[in-house]
Enzyme design. Structure first.
Site: not given
Length: 332
Positions: A11, A31-32, A48, A135, A190, A243, A247
């Site tokens: 995301w 982070r990496r 990802y 959303g 949600k 949302d 989901t």
């Protein structure tokens, strides 16, 4: 002006792409170091978002000082339960007038705070400088530039409008509201309802069960929102119903998929291992949401059952009997 996105998961990377496709210069922090370098070299976050080319206006780094140097808009795209820890490390690097934008959806364990409250507490800023995005925002669909809408919530309407202009493009349409509470409660709850829908699917239940869980899940989310001062209209809009439907219905939803694994008989540990590092926020958030509801005298039976499955060894197969067997009452 550069916009910084802190967090290079699916995301965070997708939202960075949205901003770049909307004409912003974006610096994405990973982070990496190896991931940041791969994004810079390959123009792709293969871990990802495999197969998605990232815009040239998007740069990457693993150095938080570089990421935050002069950034006046900072997007926080880390998991809800690690937000406090990460932001504590970053707060000394934040621009004194920066707008802080939360993408995280959850309630913090222990404190029972919403994400904007965590940001305000750690960064020491007023709520008027904190915005929330929520959303029907399944990352892979947006990264593929499939049309969607979202909500940007901020107590400062002008700030919300400024953010709206920054991320509007041909496939991403943001709306603005000032109801941060409703936006965050919808986004947190949600995930829990999606776990229940996944469990139902894993048990072999069909569309009637799914529709029942979505509808009654919205009802208990609205009850909690009302107790916390949310606008009921928010939860009937994109940050609530929109949302929730996405989901609960999509195989791209980590929470739905996690619940489905539980419904098929996997343990929580097995389902977590199968996620390959992707976080199903509802597994942890169901506990503080349950506590928050109890604190305000709000009945949330689906959330209660999900908590018992995820943390007390309750078998998903008992879920239907537990919910259907409750005392009958009027719908409203």
């Amino acid at each position: 002006m550069t916009v910084t996105v802190l967090g290079a998961g699916s995301w965070g990377t997708t939202f960075a792409k949205v901003l770049a496709d909307s004409g912003q210069d974006v610096l994405l922090w990973a982070r990496r170091r190896d991931l940041a370098e791969a994004i810079a070299t390959d123009r792709e976050n293969a871990e990802y978002l495999p197969g998605v080319r990232l815009p040239d206006r998007l740069r990457s780094t693993s150095d938080p000082r570089e990421a935050l140097d002069g950034a006046t808009t900072v997007v926080l795209a880390v998991p809800s339960q690690s937000l406090r820890h990460n932001l504590t490390a970053w707060r000394g690097l934040l621009h004194p007038d920066a707008t802080l934008v939360s993408l995280a959806k959850g309630i913090e364990l222990g404190t029972l705070r919403r994400m904007s409250e965590v940001v305000a507490d750690v960064a020491g800023v007023g709520q008027d400088r904190i915005a929330v995005v929520s959303g029907p925002n399944l990352a892979k669909e947006i990264a593929a530039e499939q049309p969607t809408a979202t909500v940007i919530a901020c107590q400062d309407h002008d700030r919300a409008v400024a953010l709206q202009r920054m991320c509007t493009n041909g496939y991403f349409r943001p709306y603005t509201i000032t109801d941060v509470v409703g936006c965050e409660i919808g986004g947190a709850c949600k995930n829990v309802i999606a776990l229940s829908c996944g469990m139902a699917a894993g048990l072999g239940f069909g569309a009637n069960t799914l529709a029942t869980l979505i509808t009654r899940g919205l009802a208990e989310t609205a009850r909690l929102g009302a107790a916390l001062g949310a606008d009921p209209m928010t939860l009937s809009g994109l940050a609530g119903l929109g949302d929730l439907v996405a989901t609960c219905s999509s195989p791209l939803s980590r929470n739905r998929t996690f619940g489905e694994r539980l419904g098929r008989g996997e343990t929580v540990a097995q389902a977590q291992a199968a996620q390959h590092g992707q976080v199903a926020e509802g597994v942890k958030s169901c506990s503080p949401i349950r506590e928050l509801a109890a604190r305000h005298g709000v009945e949330m039976p689906i959330t209660e059952v999900v908590h018992r499955v995820c943390h007390d060894g309750f078998h998903p197969g008992e879920m239907a009997g537990e919910l259907i067997g409750r005392k009958t009452k009027p719908e409203r």
